[in-house]
Design an enzyme around this catalytic site. Structure first.
Site, PDB file in Angstrom:
ATOM      1  N   GLU A 115       0.817  -1.217   0.000  1.00  0.00           N
ATOM      2  CA  GLU A 115       0.000   0.000   0.000  1.00  0.00           C
ATOM      3  C   GLU A 115       0.846   1.260   0.000  1.00  0.00           C
ATOM      4  OE1 GLU A 115      -3.455   2.164   2.728  1.00  0.00           O
ATOM      5  OE2 GLU A 115      -3.202   0.002   2.810  1.00  0.00           O
ATOM      6  N   LYS A 299      -7.494  -0.102  11.543  1.00  0.00           N
ATOM      7  CA  LYS A 299      -6.866  -0.617  10.327  1.00  0.00           C
ATOM      8  C   LYS A 299      -5.635   0.206   9.994  1.00  0.00           C
ATOM      9  CE  LYS A 299      -6.311  -1.096   5.642  1.00  0.00           C
ATOM     10  NZ  LYS A 299      -5.554  -0.223   4.709  1.00  0.00           N
ATOM     11  N   ASP A 315       3.281 -14.263  12.325  1.00  0.00           N
ATOM     12  CA  ASP A 315       1.902 -14.544  11.930  1.00  0.00           C
ATOM     13  C   ASP A 315       1.067 -13.272  12.056  1.00  0.00           C
ATOM     14  OD1 ASP A 315      -0.682 -15.453  11.550  1.00  0.00           O
ATOM     15  OD2 ASP A 315      -0.479 -17.188  12.853  1.00  0.00           O
ATOM     16  N   HIS A 413      -1.995  10.582  -0.073  1.00  0.00           N
ATOM     17  CA  HIS A 413      -2.144   9.184  -0.465  1.00  0.00           C
ATOM     18  C   HIS A 413      -2.279   9.048  -1.977  1.00  0.00           C
ATOM     19  CE1 HIS A 413      -3.270   4.967  -0.021  1.00  0.00           C
ATOM     20  NE2 HIS A 413      -4.229   5.194  -0.892  1.00  0.00           N
TER      21      HIS A 413
END
Length: 460
Positions: A115, A299, A315, A413
């Site tokens: 991202e 998030k 993990d 972004h």
């Protein structure tokens, strides 16, 4: 002293011994005693020059550099032994976040992520935090839970006390399954017994083994212990054991980070730092009270944490599961971070969350780049790795809140996203920069628009 693109790079080497505990051996490694994590002009170098820079800064060996310089760092033979049905390997961008100072030590952070803006935002927020000391961290002991589900118990309250009365016997049996862990100072420490009387399937007991897993993530260790004690628990309770497995809600294995930023560090041409601070706190408050906002807020935190977890072969799904479960531990899904203002008007941020990471076992031990990531980080324990991870998450969260409180999330972004769009449209070389500039100036970053502009340029 070394010279890279006009920048003087100091580094000092010290030979240390890293103990690979699961192999009971020592291996000499050269790690930097002191580095400067600011990486000046790093973004303007080519990938090859960046690697040259880092090789000199951190003192990477020729073999370490080759892992990053040559395609295919994960040999197919190793990949084939890691999971089933392997036909190849899949690569993601491997980047370094700069400027981090954690507990007085400069750290370069390896991140594996696709991202745009994640690496840039984390690095910039770490830069703003440097004048006030960077990030301070702490953590609890590496305790994991194994759950043993017991059904068919006619007297659940009495059965619970029977298990607690036999705690020492249960702990001893669990510890008999991992003598190496015991020798390293870990092992089963305690048990808890939870009673569920109103279960739709009748009364149920769930016994928790509390296990200090040291520098392992711990899944295999605690699962083995749960399997071992199941027959004894059936005997003590008269019930039937069903599930015997770890819990990914690692609420006893917490990592914490704090940061303090002066208002002037948050000044922009359009906004005063004090105004930015008020906007950040308002944005945090929104996440604290509204689960719809909190999901996106958290998030963003994981945008910083997951890439480090992936880069070290840990993990990331377990970390995600524990993070979101912890976020609703009080019966309401809310923010994993807090943002407030101290008596001097500084912005103060904190984070505390489960961080079940390991340095030994699994992909952390088998993937060559995971091992390289740990060498770049220079970490000595799984707890230290967890603390670095939450510091990156806190920085990433501040980057998002600062953008939301000022120009909006899309401006920065989309400028970075435009590079992906340009590449997808077929732009190469100098075409990429030209195409990005045209789309960003027009505030129109779309694949179809990129293709039209590219055709026009090539037609010229």
């Amino acid at each position: 002293m070394g010279e890279v693109s006009g920048q003087t790079v100091p580094f000092f080497m010290d030979t240390v011994r890293i103990v690979f505990r699961n192999q009971e051996q020592t291996t000499p490694r050269e790690l930097p005693m002191s580095i400067d994590s600011r990486l000046p002009n790093f973004r303007n170098l080519s990938p090859s020059k960046r690697l040259d820079y880092v090789q000199q800064l951190i003192g990477l060996s020729a073999e370490d550099s080759a892992l990053l310089r040559d395609a295919g760092a994960l040999p197919i033979e190793i990949a084939d032994g890691m999971i089933e049905n392997v036909i190849g390997t899949f690569e993601l961008p491997y980047a370094l976040a700069s400027n981090f100072r954690i507990n007085g030590r400069d750290v370069v952070i390896p991140l594996v992520v696709e991202e745009p803006s994640v690496v840039a935002a984390a690095s910039f927020m770490a830069k703003l935090a440097r004048p006030t000391g960077g990030f301070q961290t702490s953590s609890s002991a590496p305790l994991m839970r194994a759950q043993v589900q017991i059904i068919g118990v006619s007297d659940p309250y009495n059965a619970r006390l029977s298990l607690l009365r036999s705690k020492d016997e249960i702990i001893a049996l669990a510890n008999s399954k991992d003598q190496l862990l015991n020798s390293l100072g870990g092992g089963c420490r305690d048990i808890e017994v939870h009673t569920f009387i109103d279960s739709p399937r009748g009364p149920m007991l769930v016994a928790h083994l509390i296990v200090d897993v040291r520098d392992a993530m711990g899944a295999n260790t605690v699962n083995t212990m749960a399997e071992a004690v199941a027959p004894l628990m059936e005997q003590l309770t008269g019930g039937k054991v069903r599930l015997r497995i770890l819990s990914n809600l690692a609420d006893l294995r917490l990592a914490r980070a704090q940061v303090r930023i002066a208002p002037e560090q948050l000044d922009t041409p359009e906004y005063k730092g004090a105004e930015v601070i008020e906007g950040v706190i308002d944005a945090y408050t929104f996440a604290a009270i509204d689960p719809y906002r909190a999901a996106t807020h958290n998030k963003g935190i994981m945008n910083g944490i997951d890439p480090l977890v992936v880069a070290t072969g840990n993990d990331w799904r377990a970390v995600e599961a524990g993070a979101h479960a912890y976020a609703c531990r009080n019966g309401h899904y809310g923010s994993l971070t807090t943002w407030e203002k101290d008596s001097q008007g500084h912005l103060v941020g904190t984070i505390e969350m489960p961080m079940p990471l390991g340095l030994v076992g699994g992909a952390t031990k088998t993937h060559p780049l995971a091992q390289l990531s740990l060498r770049i980080l220079g970490v000595k324990s799984a707890q230290e790795l967890g603390e670095i991870a939450v510091a990156v998450g806190l920085a990433q969260n501040l980057g998002a809140l600062r953008a939301l409180a000022t120009e909006g999330i899309q401006r920065g972004h989309m400028a970075l996203h435009a590079r992906n769009v340009a590449l997808s449209a077929g732009a190469r070389g100098d075409e990429v920069g030209w195409l990005v500039k045209r789309m960003v100036e027009a505030r129109d970053v779309r694949a179809d628009r990129a293709e039209v502009l590219l055709r026009e340029k090539r037609g010229q």
